[in-house]
Design a protein around this motif. Structure first.
Motif, PDB file in Angstrom:
ATOM      1  N   THR A  80       5.604   5.580   1.336  1.00  0.00           N
ATOM      2  CA  THR A  80       5.088   6.936   1.158  1.00  0.00           C
ATOM      3  C   THR A  80       6.162   7.821   0.556  1.00  0.00           C
ATOM      4  N   SER A 129       0.859  -1.189   0.000  1.00  0.00           N
ATOM      5  CA  SER A 129       0.000   0.000   0.000  1.00  0.00           C
ATOM      6  C   SER A 129       0.889   1.230   0.000  1.00  0.00           C
ATOM      7  N   HIS A 187      -3.320   1.361   7.575  1.00  0.00           N
ATOM      8  CA  HIS A 187      -2.416   0.639   6.688  1.00  0.00           C
ATOM      9  C   HIS A 187      -1.947  -0.657   7.346  1.00  0.00           C
ATOM     10  N   TYR A 220       4.651  -0.996   2.943  1.00  0.00           N
ATOM     11  CA  TYR A 220       4.033   0.323   2.828  1.00  0.00           C
ATOM     12  C   TYR A 220       5.091   1.309   2.355  1.00  0.00           C
ATOM     13  N   ASN A 238       0.911   5.899   0.140  1.00  0.00           N
ATOM     14  CA  ASN A 238       0.415   7.277   0.032  1.00  0.00           C
ATOM     15  C   ASN A 238       1.414   8.047  -0.799  1.00  0.00           C
TER      16      ASN A 238
END
Length: 295
Positions: A202, A172, A190, A200, A174
């Motif tokens: 970002t 995942s 998350h 994850y 952002n």
């Protein structure tokens, strides 16, 4: 809770639109529903990948050519788009090994450019969420046009409370969307959605704690985008609190400055370019990538 259905161009699916959970969410939804900056649409028109983030990498001056050339502005726009796609590609690289039967989640998916790139790279299913019904509809229409609507989908919902099953996602991210939410709440979600061992990533702008406090430039960026930029320290603390262990923390500030300096010379200026350039130069603002594993 109220809802509205937006039917895609193909007429085969719709977007469920929940009512905003807070007044601030309503403000953000309205902001992005009404946003139609040429800088986002003109860049996406280059090849049909519509992003809502910035770029990294050195400028290809040979590709730009002479500023007196009548085609220079078109070449400049293509170069800015190349740099923003390079940013998305870097994020996807840090997701690691993804299988075709995996699911990825894009939290704050915008018009879906990164989701399309993720599917093209991995062949997997990509689910995106955004507060903007207009963005979700755009992303779904584009996926249908590309013939990947069964693999790439955007829906309208709060990224802090998604409809995905616990442990559903192999990865995942952002991409410049985490400044709209509380980081503890964001990383808790998350952590819930990711499978153990999932990754994850970002990429975000954050204010530098070593500067002391958010600078005037950071305050201008907050006001321009109606957001709340966090410090790098806040990201790392909230990740640690939510079973996300950083594997890479990369300062991309030197890599993103050329994008901003080039954009400031284009016809697509929005008035916020100076704040980004000066805050990156004085060290009060940083552009970072953080990749973390769910443990």
């Amino acid at each position: 809770m109220t809802s509205t259905d937006l039917t895609t161009a193909a007429g085969t699916s719709s977007v469920f639109i929940p009512g905003p959970a807070t007044p601030y969410q309503g403000d953000i939804a309205r902001y992005w529903d009404h946003e139609a900056r040429p800088v986002n649409l003109r860049l996406g028109d280059v090849d049909g990948l519509y992003h809502h983030h910035y770029g990294i990498g050195d400028i290809d001056h040979a590709a730009l050519g002479d500023t007196a050339d009548s085609a220079y502005e078109k070449k400049l726009i293509a170069e800015l788009h190349r740099l923003e796609s390079a940013q998305a590609e870097l994020l996807l690289q840090h997701l690691g090994h993804i299988e075709r039967d995996d699911t990825l989640v894009d939290a704050g998916c915008g018009r879906g450019g990164s989701m399309v790139m993720a599917h093209q790279r991995f062949g997997c299913k990509v689910e995106g969420v955004t507060l903007s019904a207009k963005q979700a509809d755009f992303a779904n229409r584009r996926a249908e046009e590309l013939g990947i609507g069964d693999h790439v989908r955007a829906r309208v919902c709060n990224m802090l409370s998604t409809p995905f099953e616990t442990g559903q996602a192999a990865g995942s991210w952002n991409n410049e969307s985490s400044m709209y939410v509380d980081l503890q709440d964001l990383f808790a979600e998350h952590s819930r959605v990711l499978a153990v061992g999932g990754r994850y990533v970002t990429i975000t702008g954050c204010w530098n704690p070593r500067y002391g406090q958010p600078s005037k430039w950071v305050s201008q960026i907050n006001a321009h985008f109606e957001c709340n930029i966090h410090s790098r320290r806040e990201y790392l603390r909230a990740m640690a609190d939510n079973r996300l262990v950083p594997q890479a923390v990369i300062d991309l500030t030197p890599e993103t400055l050329p994008y901003w300096e080039l954009r400031a010379t284009s016809s697509l200026v929005t008035g916020i370019e100076e704040a980004f350039i000066e805050s990156y130069k004085d060290g009060s603002f940083q552009y970072v990538l953080i990749a973390a594993d769910r443990v």
